[in-house]
Design a protein around this motif. Structure first.
Motif, PDB file in Angstrom:
ATOM      1  N   GLY A   1       0.745  -1.033   0.061  1.00  0.00           N
ATOM      2  CA  GLY A   1       0.086   0.049  -0.033  1.00  0.00           C
ATOM      3  C   GLY A   1       0.850   1.196   0.066  1.00  0.00           C
ATOM      4  O   GLY A   1       0.636   2.230  -0.770  1.00  0.00           O
ATOM      5  N   LEU A   2       1.855   1.200   0.844  1.00  0.00           N
ATOM      6  CA  LEU A   2       2.744   2.556   0.719  1.00  0.00           C
ATOM      7  C   LEU A   2       3.608   2.646  -0.506  1.00  0.00           C
ATOM      8  O   LEU A   2       3.646   3.792  -0.608  1.00  0.00           O
ATOM      9  N   ILE A   3       4.021   1.665  -1.008  1.00  0.00           N
ATOM     10  CA  ILE A   3       4.882   1.972  -2.175  1.00  0.00           C
ATOM     11  C   ILE A   3       4.080   2.506  -3.379  1.00  0.00           C
ATOM     12  O   ILE A   3       4.427   3.235  -4.188  1.00  0.00           O
ATOM     13  N   VAL A   4       3.006   1.908  -3.383  1.00  0.00           N
ATOM     14  CA  VAL A   4       1.724   2.472  -4.601  1.00  0.00           C
ATOM     15  C   VAL A   4       1.406   3.859  -4.057  1.00  0.00           C
ATOM     16  O   VAL A   4       1.482   4.692  -4.909  1.00  0.00           O
ATOM     17  N   MET A   5       1.364   4.211  -2.950  1.00  0.00           N
ATOM     18  CA  MET A   5       0.856   5.570  -2.698  1.00  0.00           C
ATOM     19  C   MET A   5       1.945   6.589  -2.727  1.00  0.00           C
ATOM     20  O   MET A   5       1.755   7.740  -3.620  1.00  0.00           O
ATOM     21  N   VAL A   6       3.148   6.260  -2.684  1.00  0.00           N
ATOM     22  CA  VAL A   6       4.314   7.021  -2.697  1.00  0.00           C
ATOM     23  C   VAL A   6       4.574   7.292  -4.235  1.00  0.00           C
ATOM     24  O   VAL A   6       5.011   8.255  -4.754  1.00  0.00           O
ATOM     25  N   MET A   7       4.767   6.127  -5.124  1.00  0.00           N
ATOM     26  CA  MET A   7       4.918   6.503  -6.505  1.00  0.00           C
ATOM     27  C   MET A   7       3.883   7.200  -7.234  1.00  0.00           C
ATOM     28  O   MET A   7       3.992   7.762  -8.235  1.00  0.00           O
ATOM     29  N   VAL A   8       2.481   7.074  -6.668  1.00  0.00           N
ATOM     30  CA  VAL A   8       1.419   7.808  -7.482  1.00  0.00           C
ATOM     31  C   VAL A   8       1.753   9.302  -7.143  1.00  0.00           C
ATOM     32  O   VAL A   8       1.678   9.996  -8.259  1.00  0.00           O
ATOM     33  N   TYR A   9       2.327   9.555  -6.056  1.00  0.00           N
ATOM     34  CA  TYR A   9       2.433  11.194  -5.709  1.00  0.00           C
ATOM     35  C   TYR A   9       3.942  11.345  -6.545  1.00  0.00           C
ATOM     36  O   TYR A   9       3.782  12.575  -7.031  1.00  0.00           O
TER      37      TYR A   9
END
Length: 275
Positions: free
Chosen positions: A72-80
């Motif tokens: 969840g965190l890596i997807v959130m970070v890369m989206v931003y």
């Protein structure tokens, strides 16, 4: 009479055969930037997520909740990180669905690059495969440390689960990132939280892929194709269904035929496409 290639050259505003001029055209440069962003974003999503799985199997230090949070965190970070460049799909099924809903251009501005869809899909698969190979080499994984996705039970059970969680993922993406009434700045957090929840629920059953590239990369690198059809078809069906259902319930003043004619994953991508 001018040939087809000559006409294309004239429309591009360059002399025939001037490859450097073509490659430096704004449309091609933007497409290359988007492709690189998708490849890099997908690489880090798969590298971080699959590394957490492999490290947990090898050393037992991450734990299942840790794996869920990592995805969840890596997807959130890369989206931003790259959402304003490419839209941060990182998923062939998402790219295809946005294209079908006309929230992502099937046809590029140039005549030689008729569609962004295959470019994005190739970038995503390449990024996922390179990330999987990196995990394989760095962590010296063995077959028992397989960090891909395989059905824990029957293929049909995992297939149904993948459809359901992929539906939820795309439904949330459509709600927070393509609806003008939503708070677009929160899209990354909402999508990351949805992936975390899905991995908590479906991880022990199907591995919670939700992404054909996520399953295909490790399968190619470690030559483990068990139940691979589940992860090619399940996410595609679920994500397409989620996108179409949200599109049907979207409140709008537009007539039905206009429902699929605007927007993109992130609002910023719409602005970049208009430039």
């Amino acid at each position: 009479m001018a040939s087809g290639s000559d006409r294309i050259d004239e429309e591009m505003g360059r002399p025939g055969g001037d490859d450097s001029s073509f490659l430096s055209s704004p449309q091609v440069v933007r497409l290359i930037q988007k492709a690189i962003a998708e490849a890099v974003g997908t690489f880090f999503v798969i590298f971080a997520g699959c590394s957490s799985v492999a490290v947990n199997k090898i050393y037992g230090q991450v734990s299942f909740p840790g794996i869920c949070l990592t995805w969840g965190l890596i997807v959130m970070v890369m989206v931003y990180a790259v959402g304003h460049i490419s839209g941060a799909h990182f998923n062939p099924a998402v790219t295809i669905t946005f294209a079908l809903l006309r929230r992502f251009p099937f046809k590029e501005v140039t005549d030689l690059c008729t569609s962004q869809v295959p470019v994005f899909i190739i970038s995503q698969v390449v990024g996922a495969t390179l990330a999987s190979y990196t995990v394989f080499v760095v962590l010296h994984t063995k077959p028992i440390h397989f960090f891909g996705t395989t059905p824990a039970g029957s293929d049909v059970q995992s297939f149904i689960v993948e459809i359901i969680i992929s539906f939820l993922l795309m439904f949330v993406i459509s709600g927070v990132a393509t609806d003008n009434r939503a708070i677009g700045e929160l899209a990354g957090m909402a999508v990351g939280a949805t992936i975390t929840l899905n991995v908590f629920v479906a991880g022990p059953i199907s591995g919670a892929s939700m992404n054909p590239a996520r399953s295909l990369g490790p399968a190619i690198v470690m030559h483990n194709y068990k139940g691979i059809w589940v992860y090619m078809l399940g996410p595609l069906i679920g994500i397409m269904s989620g996108g179409f259902v949200y599109n049907l319930i979207r409140c709008t003043d537009k007539p039905l035929r206009e429902l699929t004619k605007s927007g993109s994953f992130l609002k910023s991508m719409t602005r970049s496409n208009d430039r």
